[in-house]
Design a protein around this motif. Structure first.
Motif, PDB file in Angstrom:
ATOM      1  N   HIS A   1       2.324  -0.796  29.194  1.00 35.55           N
ATOM      2  CA  HIS A   1       2.249   0.735  29.443  1.00 35.55           C
ATOM      3  C   HIS A   1       3.680   1.536  29.664  1.00 35.55           C
ATOM      4  CE1 HIS A   1      -2.021   0.568  31.390  1.00 35.55           C
ATOM      5  NE2 HIS A   1      -2.120  -0.205  30.352  1.00 35.55           N
ATOM      6  N   ALA A   2       4.556   0.903  30.189  1.00 34.43           N
ATOM      7  CA  ALA A   2       5.560   1.611  30.527  1.00 34.43           C
ATOM      8  C   ALA A   2       6.339   1.586  29.064  1.00 34.43           C
ATOM      9  CB  ALA A   2       6.746   0.951  31.634  1.00 34.43           C
ATOM     10  N   MET A   3       6.482   0.452  28.448  1.00 37.48           N
ATOM     11  CA  MET A   3       7.353   0.342  27.125  1.00 37.48           C
ATOM     12  C   MET A   3       6.695   1.435  26.101  1.00 37.48           C
ATOM     13  SD  MET A   3       7.993  -2.835  24.707  1.00 37.48           S
ATOM     14  CE  MET A   3       6.402  -3.526  25.161  1.00 37.48           C
ATOM     15  N   SER A   4       5.333   1.536  26.104  1.00 39.06           N
ATOM     16  CA  SER A   4       4.739   2.358  25.069  1.00 39.06           C
ATOM     17  C   SER A   4       5.019   3.911  25.413  1.00 39.06           C
ATOM     18  CB  SER A   4       3.014   1.955  25.199  1.00 39.06           C
ATOM     19  OG  SER A   4       2.741   0.854  24.661  1.00 39.06           O
TER      20      SER A   4
ATOM     21  N   GLY B   1       8.371  10.220   8.645  1.00 35.92           N
ATOM     22  CA  GLY B   1       8.404  11.221   9.817  1.00 35.92           C
ATOM     23  C   GLY B   1       6.397  11.416  10.216  1.00 35.92           C
ATOM     24  N   ALA B   2       5.885  10.319  10.258  1.00 31.94           N
ATOM     25  CA  ALA B   2       4.765  10.555  10.601  1.00 31.94           C
ATOM     26  C   ALA B   2       4.021   9.151  10.948  1.00 31.94           C
ATOM     27  CB  ALA B   2       3.854  11.181   9.607  1.00 31.94           C
ATOM     28  N   GLY B   3       2.923   9.213  11.755  1.00 34.93           N
ATOM     29  CA  GLY B   3       2.204   7.854  12.217  1.00 34.93           C
ATOM     30  C   GLY B   3       1.643   7.875  13.563  1.00 34.93           C
ATOM     31  N   ALA B   4       0.464   7.168  13.690  1.00 38.25           N
ATOM     32  CA  ALA B   4       0.010   7.042  15.220  1.00 38.25           C
ATOM     33  C   ALA B   4       0.003   5.710  15.312  1.00 38.25           C
ATOM     34  CB  ALA B   4      -1.406   7.597  15.079  1.00 38.25           C
ATOM     35  N   ILE B   5       0.302   5.192  16.659  1.00 32.36           N
ATOM     36  CA  ILE B   5       0.167   4.020  17.237  1.00 32.36           C
ATOM     37  C   ILE B   5      -0.584   3.875  18.395  1.00 32.36           C
ATOM     38  CG2 ILE B   5       1.485   1.871  18.038  1.00 32.36           C
ATOM     39  CD1 ILE B   5       4.069   3.275  16.554  1.00 32.36           C
ATOM     40  N   VAL B   6      -1.523   3.197  18.446  1.00 32.01           N
ATOM     41  CA  VAL B   6      -2.338   3.053  19.838  1.00 32.01           C
ATOM     42  C   VAL B   6      -2.246   1.506  20.323  1.00 32.01           C
ATOM     43  CG1 VAL B   6      -4.657   3.083  20.819  1.00 32.01           C
ATOM     44  CG2 VAL B   6      -3.856   4.709  18.999  1.00 32.01           C
ATOM     45  N   VAL B   7      -1.923   1.271  21.615  1.00 29.71           N
ATOM     46  CA  VAL B   7      -2.025   0.279  22.228  1.00 29.71           C
ATOM     47  C   VAL B   7      -2.852   0.106  23.322  1.00 29.71           C
ATOM     48  CG1 VAL B   7      -0.210  -1.296  23.625  1.00 29.71           C
ATOM     49  CG2 VAL B   7       0.688  -0.016  21.902  1.00 29.71           C
TER      50      VAL B   7
ATOM     51  N   PHE C   1       0.921  -1.137   0.084  1.00 30.95           N
ATOM     52  CA  PHE C   1      -0.190  -0.204  -0.073  1.00 30.95           C
ATOM     53  C   PHE C   1       0.768   1.240   0.092  1.00 30.95           C
ATOM     54  CE2 PHE C   1      -2.433  -3.368   2.003  1.00 30.95           C
ATOM     55  CZ  PHE C   1      -3.765  -3.457   1.285  1.00 30.95           C
ATOM     56  N   GLY C   2       2.055   1.188  -0.014  1.00 30.61           N
ATOM     57  CA  GLY C   2       3.067   2.279   0.085  1.00 30.61           C
ATOM     58  C   GLY C   2       3.203   3.118   1.144  1.00 30.61           C
ATOM     59  N   ARG C   3       2.438   2.786   2.280  1.00 30.87           N
ATOM     60  CA  ARG C   3       2.481   3.504   3.598  1.00 30.87           C
ATOM     61  C   ARG C   3       1.943   3.026   4.716  1.00 30.87           C
ATOM     62  NH1 ARG C   3      -0.977   8.765   1.957  1.00 30.87           N
ATOM     63  NH2 ARG C   3      -0.948   9.201   4.087  1.00 30.87           N
ATOM     64  N   LEU C   4       2.086   3.269   5.874  1.00 36.43           N
ATOM     65  CA  LEU C   4       1.297   2.715   7.067  1.00 36.43           C
ATOM     66  C   LEU C   4       1.157   3.948   8.032  1.00 36.43           C
ATOM     67  CD1 LEU C   4       0.068   0.523   8.914  1.00 36.43           C
ATOM     68  CD2 LEU C   4       2.350  -0.035   9.543  1.00 36.43           C
ATOM     69  N   ASP C   5      -0.193   4.261   8.074  1.00 40.60           N
ATOM     70  CA  ASP C   5      -0.331   5.680   8.986  1.00 40.60           C
ATOM     71  C   ASP C   5      -0.690   5.229  10.313  1.00 40.60           C
ATOM     72  OD1 ASP C   5      -0.211   7.597   6.454  1.00 40.60           O
ATOM     73  OD2 ASP C   5      -1.882   6.193   5.952  1.00 40.60           O
ATOM     74  N   ILE C   6      -1.407   4.221  10.509  1.00 41.50           N
ATOM     75  CA  ILE C   6      -1.895   3.915  11.890  1.00 41.50           C
ATOM     76  C   ILE C   6      -1.778   2.340  12.286  1.00 41.50           C
ATOM     77  CG2 ILE C   6      -4.205   3.774  13.117  1.00 41.50           C
ATOM     78  CD1 ILE C   6      -5.355   5.980  11.132  1.00 41.50           C
ATOM     79  N   VAL C   7      -1.521   2.176  13.614  1.00 43.19           N
ATOM     80  CA  VAL C   7      -1.426   0.780  14.003  1.00 43.19           C
ATOM     81  C   VAL C   7      -2.165   0.923  15.220  1.00 43.19           C
ATOM     82  CG1 VAL C   7       0.009  -0.854  15.028  1.00 43.19           C
ATOM     83  CG2 VAL C   7       0.731   0.069  12.781  1.00 43.19           C
ATOM     84  N   VAL C   8      -3.127  -0.132  15.270  1.00 43.04           N
ATOM     85  CA  VAL C   8      -3.806  -0.210  16.549  1.00 43.04           C
ATOM     86  C   VAL C   8      -3.399  -1.510  16.869  1.00 43.04           C
ATOM     87  CG1 VAL C   8      -5.864  -0.410  17.861  1.00 43.04           C
ATOM     88  CG2 VAL C   8      -5.381   1.730  16.229  1.00 43.04           C
ATOM     89  N   HIS C   9      -2.773  -1.797  18.287  1.00 43.15           N
ATOM     90  CA  HIS C   9      -2.336  -3.121  18.633  1.00 43.15           C
ATOM     91  C   HIS C   9      -3.310  -3.670  19.806  1.00 43.15           C
ATOM     92  CE1 HIS C   9      -0.074  -6.555  19.960  1.00 43.15           C
ATOM     93  NE2 HIS C   9       0.494  -5.904  21.045  1.00 43.15           N
ATOM     94  N   ALA C  10      -4.387  -4.455  19.252  1.00 47.10           N
ATOM     95  CA  ALA C  10      -5.364  -4.975  20.218  1.00 47.10           C
ATOM     96  C   ALA C  10      -4.988  -6.590  20.620  1.00 47.10           C
ATOM     97  CB  ALA C  10      -6.796  -4.797  19.708  1.00 47.10           C
ATOM     98  N   ALA C  11      -4.166  -7.117  20.126  1.00 48.89           N
ATOM     99  CA  ALA C  11      -3.812  -8.602  20.444  1.00 48.89           C
ATOM    100  C   ALA C  11      -3.277  -8.901  21.541  1.00 48.89           C
ATOM    101  CB  ALA C  11      -2.732  -9.078  19.388  1.00 48.89           C
ATOM    102  N   GLY C  12      -3.853  -9.811  22.348  1.00 43.08           N
ATOM    103  CA  GLY C  12      -3.491 -10.086  23.815  1.00 43.08           C
ATOM    104  C   GLY C  12      -4.073 -11.386  24.372  1.00 43.08           C
ATOM    105  N   VAL C  13      -3.627 -11.716  25.508  1.00 43.90           N
ATOM    106  CA  VAL C  13      -4.384 -13.014  25.996  1.00 43.90           C
ATOM    107  C   VAL C  13      -4.646 -12.886  27.557  1.00 43.90           C
ATOM    108  CG1 VAL C  13      -3.609 -14.612  24.192  1.00 43.90           C
ATOM    109  CG2 VAL C  13      -2.137 -14.266  26.335  1.00 43.90           C
ATOM    110  N   ASP C  14      -5.335 -13.571  28.146  1.00 41.85           N
ATOM    111  CA  ASP C  14      -5.573 -13.469  29.525  1.00 41.85           C
ATOM    112  C   ASP C  14      -5.167 -15.117  30.003  1.00 41.85           C
ATOM    113  OD1 ASP C  14      -7.636 -15.192  28.532  1.00 41.85           O
ATOM    114  OD2 ASP C  14      -9.203 -14.244  29.691  1.00 41.85           O
ATOM    115  N   ASP C  15      -5.593 -15.384  31.212  1.00 42.58           N
ATOM    116  CA  ASP C  15      -5.338 -16.718  31.719  1.00 42.58           C
ATOM    117  C   ASP C  15      -6.417 -17.412  32.263  1.00 42.58           C
ATOM    118  OD1 ASP C  15      -4.269 -19.047  33.032  1.00 42.58           O
ATOM    119  OD2 ASP C  15      -2.665 -18.335  33.780  1.00 42.58           O
TER     120      ASP C  15
END
Length: 270
Positions: free
Chosen positions: A186-189, A156-162, A88-102
């Motif tokens: 949280h701390a890493m982000s 030089g642009a982009g938005a990442i949401v964790v 697609f020539g670019r990546l403007d937004i990443v939303v990282h919602a992957a995760g697991v519980d126990d």
């Protein structure tokens, strides 16, 4: 404002954007992907370890593209993100919602509640239970953050949401590995956010409380009832959390860098 009115009001907010959403086969990730498409995104890549789920959601969306991805696999994440940029020539937004519980730890906590005793979980946690949570929640977040920054820094642009968790703040009894993994997220982000804003990349976190997802559906009834409190809002919907993630992804949040937005319906404040 209902969902139909909200869609009309915000139509075009992400016109022309290319986005990638992890954990998009269900729950919050799927809700984010649907809203991105509804608000004008040119392409939305949906990634999830559940092949059937992510392909099903992608098929609903005119510009949705499914990728089967285990975020704990660093090389696979790198390849998936590189392919987005190639295609697609670019990546403007990443939303990282992957995760697991126990689920096993949750059952131990629920059993203790039913029997009227304190949970005894920590001394029963196996090494693999600990590593599974850390491998997917914490390592996986690092893999996604790193790959996203590699794609976004050159332009030089982009938005990442964790997607983090309110468990970082209330540290539930009997759930140390999950709370620790999300605290690390949280701390890493926030550390990454302070670094990459100089390159025009914004990183922020939404920290949901109880939310009606597949993960919540597997929570034992006794534990779910423990979250019931008439003084606060009930379980959030995935769409409500997606609203926050999309706000953080948008230009309206241009001044938010390293923010952790606690979205737990008023159960407590951070």
């Amino acid at each position: 404002m209902n969902s139909a009115m909200r869609g009309v009001a915000r139509q075009g907010r992400f016109d022309g954007k290319v986005a990638m959403v992890t954990g998009a086969g269900s729950g919050m990730g799927a809700a984010v992907a649907r809203q991105l498409v509804g608000e004008g995104a040119r392409a939305v890549v949906l990634a999830d370890v559940n092949a059937e789920g992510v392909k099903g959601v992608a098929e609903e969306l005119a510009v949705g593209h499914a990728v089967v991805l285990d975020v704990s696999e660093a090389d696979a994440v790198d390849s998936a993100v590189a392919e987005v940029v190639r295609q697609f020539g670019r990546l403007d937004i990443v939303v990282h919602a992957a995760g697991v519980d126990d689920p096993e730890a949750k059952q131990l906590i629920a059993d203790a509640l039913v029997e009227g005793r304190q949970p005894e979980v920590t001394d029963r946690l196996g090494n693999e239970s600990w590593r599974r949570i850390m491998r997917i929640n914490l390592d996986g977040t690092f893999h996604v953050l790193r790959a996203a920054v590699r794609a976004m820094r050159p332009v030089g642009a982009g938005a990442i949401v964790v997607v983090g968790s309110s468990s970082v703040f209330d540290t539930p009894v009997g759930y140390p590995h999950y709370a620790a993994s999300k605290a690390g997220v949280h701390a890493m982000s926030q550390a990454v956010a302070k670094e990459v804003i100089a390159s025009g990349i914004r990183v922020n976190v939404v920290a949901p409380g109880p939310t009606e997802t597949g993960m919540a559906a597997r929570t034992p009834a006794a534990l779910r009832s423990g979250f019931a409190d008439p003084r606060v809002r009930p379980y959030a919907t995935p769409e409500e959390i997606a609203d926050i993630a999309l706000f953080l992804s948008s230009e309206a949040a241009a001044n938010l860098v390293g923010a952790v937005l606690l979205a737990n319906g008023g159960r407590f404040t951070g």
